[in-house]
Design an enzyme around this catalytic site. Sequence first.
Site, PDB file in Angstrom:
ATOM      1  N   MET A   1       0.801  -1.129  -0.125  1.00 48.91           N
ATOM      2  CA  MET A   1       0.024   0.162   0.000  1.00 48.91           C
ATOM      3  C   MET A   1       0.726   1.256  -0.431  1.00 48.91           C
ATOM      4  SD  MET A   1      -2.437   1.583   2.992  1.00 48.91           S
ATOM      5  CE  MET A   1      -2.969  -0.207   3.616  1.00 48.91           C
ATOM      6  N   PRO A   2       1.125   1.868  -0.974  1.00 49.79           N
ATOM      7  CA  PRO A   2       1.807   3.138  -1.131  1.00 49.79           C
ATOM      8  C   PRO A   2       1.269   4.273  -0.242  1.00 49.79           C
ATOM      9  CG  PRO A   2       1.289   2.202  -3.381  1.00 49.79           C
ATOM     10  CD  PRO A   2       0.359   1.729  -2.473  1.00 49.79           C
ATOM     11  N   ILE A   3       1.986   5.071   0.425  1.00 47.13           N
ATOM     12  CA  ILE A   3       1.648   6.227   1.286  1.00 47.13           C
ATOM     13  C   ILE A   3       2.323   7.279   0.901  1.00 47.13           C
ATOM     14  CG2 ILE A   3       1.188   7.000   3.541  1.00 47.13           C
ATOM     15  CD1 ILE A   3       1.031   4.045   4.627  1.00 47.13           C
TER      16      ILE A   3
ATOM     17  N   ILE B   1      -4.028   3.148  -2.460  1.00 40.81           N
ATOM     18  CA  ILE B   1      -3.120   4.354  -2.261  1.00 40.81           C
ATOM     19  C   ILE B   1      -3.732   5.147  -1.106  1.00 40.81           C
ATOM     20  CG2 ILE B   1      -2.189   6.479  -3.721  1.00 40.81           C
ATOM     21  CD1 ILE B   1      -2.581   4.636  -6.133  1.00 40.81           C
ATOM     22  N   ARG B   2      -2.766   5.970  -0.303  1.00 39.15           N
ATOM     23  CA  ARG B   2      -3.223   6.740   0.698  1.00 39.15           C
ATOM     24  C   ARG B   2      -2.048   8.041   0.264  1.00 39.15           C
ATOM     25  NH1 ARG B   2      -6.078   3.175   0.840  1.00 39.15           N
ATOM     26  NH2 ARG B   2      -6.590   1.712   2.782  1.00 39.15           N
TER      27      ARG B   2
END
Length: 66
Positions: free
Chosen positions: A1-3, A39-40
């Site tokens: 999960m990209p942040i 995506i966050r």
Amino acid sequence: MPIAQIHILEGRSKEQKRSLIKEVTEAIYRSTGADHDRIRVLLYEIAEENWAAGGVTKAEEKLENR
């Protein structure tokens, strides 16, 4: 999960922040292929008196440039 964590000065409109979040999300999607819902994007709004460069806060800089 990209942040993605982004620090910006306070004062931008809701629409500007919404646009920034959408654009960053799309950039991450294009470069990583991560699903949009994974995506966050975290926006941190910093007050002008808490943002400084060269020992001068953004608030002080504004006063000097009047």
